[in-house]
Write a protein that holds these residues in place. Sequence first.
Motif, mmCIF file in Angstrom:
data_model
loop_
_atom_site.group_PDB
_atom_site.id
_atom_site.type_symbol
_atom_site.label_atom_id
_atom_site.label_comp_id
_atom_site.label_asym_id
_atom_site.label_seq_id
_atom_site.Cartn_x
_atom_site.Cartn_y
_atom_site.Cartn_z
ATOM 1 N N ALA A 1 -4.047 7.919 -11.537
ATOM 2 C CA ALA A 1 -4.674 9.241 -11.672
ATOM 3 C C ALA A 1 -3.671 10.347 -11.339
ATOM 4 N N ALA A 2 -2.879 10.141 -10.297
ATOM 5 C CA ALA A 2 -1.891 11.156 -9.907
ATOM 6 C C ALA A 2 -0.864 11.372 -11.005
ATOM 7 N N ILE A 3 -0.423 10.283 -11.633
ATOM 8 C CA ILE A 3 0.551 10.399 -12.721
ATOM 9 C C ILE A 3 -0.070 11.132 -13.909
ATOM 10 N N CYS A 4 -1.312 10.779 -14.235
ATOM 11 C CA CYS A 4 -1.975 11.415 -15.374
ATOM 12 C C CYS A 4 -2.214 12.901 -15.143
ATOM 13 N N ARG A 5 -2.447 13.303 -13.909
ATOM 14 C CA ARG A 5 -2.690 14.721 -13.615
ATOM 15 C C ARG A 5 -1.455 15.585 -13.804
ATOM 16 N N LYS A 6 -0.300 14.954 -13.735
ATOM 17 C CA LYS A 6 0.934 15.740 -13.826
ATOM 18 C C LYS A 6 1.329 16.050 -15.264
ATOM 19 N N GLY A 7 0.624 15.507 -16.213
ATOM 20 C CA GLY A 7 0.921 15.804 -17.614
ATOM 21 C C GLY A 7 -0.025 15.040 -18.504
ATOM 22 N N PRO A 8 -0.248 15.493 -19.720
ATOM 23 C CA PRO A 8 -1.177 14.777 -20.603
ATOM 24 C C PRO A 8 -0.667 13.375 -20.914
ATOM 25 N N VAL A 9 -1.430 12.368 -20.513
ATOM 26 C CA VAL A 9 -1.067 10.973 -20.739
ATOM 27 C C VAL A 9 -2.108 10.330 -21.647
ATOM 28 N N LEU B 1 0.830 -1.209 0.000
ATOM 29 C CA LEU B 1 0.000 0.000 0.000
ATOM 30 C C LEU B 1 0.859 1.251 0.000
ATOM 31 N N ASN B 2 1.890 1.268 0.833
ATOM 32 C CA ASN B 2 2.750 2.444 0.900
ATOM 33 C C ASN B 2 3.600 2.592 -0.357
ATOM 34 N N ALA B 3 3.975 1.474 -0.990
ATOM 35 C CA ALA B 3 4.696 1.564 -2.263
ATOM 36 C C ALA B 3 3.812 2.186 -3.334
ATOM 37 N N LEU B 4 2.528 1.842 -3.330
ATOM 38 C CA LEU B 4 1.583 2.443 -4.285
ATOM 39 C C LEU B 4 1.404 3.933 -4.007
ATOM 40 N N ARG B 5 1.318 4.292 -2.732
ATOM 41 C CA ARG B 5 1.226 5.712 -2.368
ATOM 42 C C ARG B 5 2.483 6.456 -2.793
ATOM 43 N N ALA B 6 3.635 5.795 -2.631
ATOM 44 C CA ALA B 6 4.895 6.420 -3.040
ATOM 45 C C ALA B 6 4.939 6.632 -4.547
ATOM 46 N N LEU B 7 4.444 5.655 -5.319
ATOM 47 C CA LEU B 7 4.407 5.812 -6.771
ATOM 48 C C LEU B 7 3.488 6.962 -7.171
ATOM 49 N N ALA B 8 2.404 7.142 -6.443
ATOM 50 C CA ALA B 8 1.523 8.283 -6.712
ATOM 51 C C ALA B 8 2.251 9.596 -6.461
ATOM 52 N N ASN B 9 3.106 9.620 -5.444
ATOM 53 C CA ASN B 9 3.825 10.842 -5.105
ATOM 54 C C ASN B 9 4.940 11.127 -6.103
ATOM 55 N N ILE B 10 5.636 10.072 -6.534
ATOM 56 C CA ILE B 10 6.723 10.257 -7.504
ATOM 57 C C ILE B 10 6.169 10.706 -8.855
ATOM 58 N N GLY B 11 5.070 10.085 -9.275
ATOM 59 C CA GLY B 11 4.416 10.530 -10.495
ATOM 60 C C GLY B 11 5.209 10.302 -11.761
ATOM 61 N N ASP B 12 5.942 9.213 -11.848
ATOM 62 C CA ASP B 12 6.765 8.918 -13.021
ATOM 63 C C ASP B 12 5.938 8.130 -14.040
ATOM 64 N N VAL B 13 5.832 8.646 -15.256
ATOM 65 C CA VAL B 13 4.999 7.998 -16.269
ATOM 66 C C VAL B 13 5.512 6.608 -16.616
ATOM 67 N N SER B 14 6.786 6.336 -16.365
ATOM 68 C CA SER B 14 7.323 5.000 -16.656
ATOM 69 C C SER B 14 6.711 3.938 -15.751
ATOM 70 N N ALA B 15 6.066 4.354 -14.658
ATOM 71 C CA ALA B 15 5.418 3.404 -13.760
ATOM 72 C C ALA B 15 3.988 3.107 -14.181
ATOM 73 N N LEU B 16 3.485 3.818 -15.177
ATOM 74 C CA LEU B 16 2.056 3.775 -15.486
ATOM 75 C C LEU B 16 1.549 2.373 -15.804
#
Length: 554
Positions: free
Chosen positions: A492-500, A453-468
Amino acid sequence: NEALGSDNADVRRMVAIQLGTIGDERSMAALAELSTGDANADVQTAAADALGKLTAKHTDAAGMGASELYLRLAQLYYAGSYRVMAYADRPLVLWYWQDGLKSQPVPRHLYVLKLAEEAAYDALRVAPDNTGARALLARIIASEKRVSDALAASMGGDELFDSYANGLASAAGVVASMGWPTLSQALGDSLDAGDQGAAAFLLDVMPHVYGGADFSTDHPVVRATMDANAGVRLAAAEALLRFNASSRLTSFPDPDSFMSLVARSAGEIVPRNVLVIDGNDERRNKMLGELDEAKYIGFDARTGSDGLVRAMRYPGLDLIVITNELVDMEPLHLIAKLKDGDTTKDIPVVIVGGPEQAADQEWRSLYEEKVAAITEIAAGPGLPSEAFRKAVGNSFGDRDLDGTARYGRSATILDAVATTDTDNALFNWNALTETLLNLISAADVPNDPPVRLNALRALANIGDVSALYGLVAFFGSDADGALRAAAGNAIAAICRKGPVVLEEAAFNTLLKGTADGDQGVRMAAFAALGSAALDAGQAVKVAAANRPGAAASE
């Protein structure tokens, strides 16, 4: 010493004379205080004469004032020095003067630490600006708390233990109240002394008082990231992430190395804590290197007496490794002391000798009924032998190794990654992506503690499109609903940071999620689709598939 608090000047004078005759260095601080601060001139003279006799025996203390001498005494107690502590049967009490000599019982596991604490407070009473005493007091309280917490399960319900444990409930707050400069000094002192338990505790507390300090190469926090002990490195990684969450770091000596440490710490499983007691630097370092390779947390001590103190002070030890050559005591004597201690009696012990000893049945017979394993290490370079690795691995017995013990620290570090300031361009946060994706897909990672769960939260915070697409694959799996919802929120967090622009397969996975039986998963799927750059056809498909009031269809 406590009788020097008598209201009767004759009592104080005669006690001072007797302390000079006894000649114990534990009296030096009290006599120094009396020699300048007593209201009676005869008492001052008697105390000064007695102090002179003691200083002639203990020349390293010459010229020290009362506060410095109290600090010196506190340091000796904290180190468990044989000069001030005899490990013999005695009433475990603290003495004080209140209309006569009174005593207060102390739990055995806190006795030495409470003596050190009392001396540190005396140093501050005499000189409130004694920064060394404040720093040592922080370390003492840290050690008291860690040891008491480790014994709570086995000794809870004992009236004396519980009274002291309750008194330590606010230990972290008391240490935090000492402020950043004091905690930084205390951390540096802990690292210098190899006091890893106190260092880790201090690092856990320091984020609460961080105000934006810069970090040079020699700052104790930076030194902690490179410490030989894995537990200290883990605590330092988490602390720095939390510093960056409260006040963005503007400089750091080696940002890339720090990110590498975070990646290792987030995924590192450190299931066992092992203390190695050996006066031979080469051999001890070989064993510590082997333990580190196996991802154990290795502690070390160079003498038997130091090892005994550390064994009592470091909670959660799973194994103690002792070599056949200790400079200050026989290994059998040390083992007997360990078996007699409340905090150490159940810890398995491995005895290590050279090839000659290991082949000597008479030598082996000395230990066979007292230790979990007997093994050997040959002299020379390189890691220890296969025999050593096997002996260590087989000696843990049935000591608890649940998910919390294995992954608890990883979960807290991942929480720190999830809440830190990843807009800080000082660090390459994308370097963590692969580690985090591996954690959410690893088969043996438990749901509790919340590593995934915390790894998923961390991925949301990092927001790297390579994780999509790794996240999309997890979202489409049969994982727990709360985890799939977290994966959708990360998308959703990754998509909000740039057009995906979503590939068709990813779009279809999210679209299917909008009809999931779990409301959290459905909402996360809608949020991810709404945050992505959908084309007109995709947008129509989402609306048509979820038309309010429409009957469900194939």
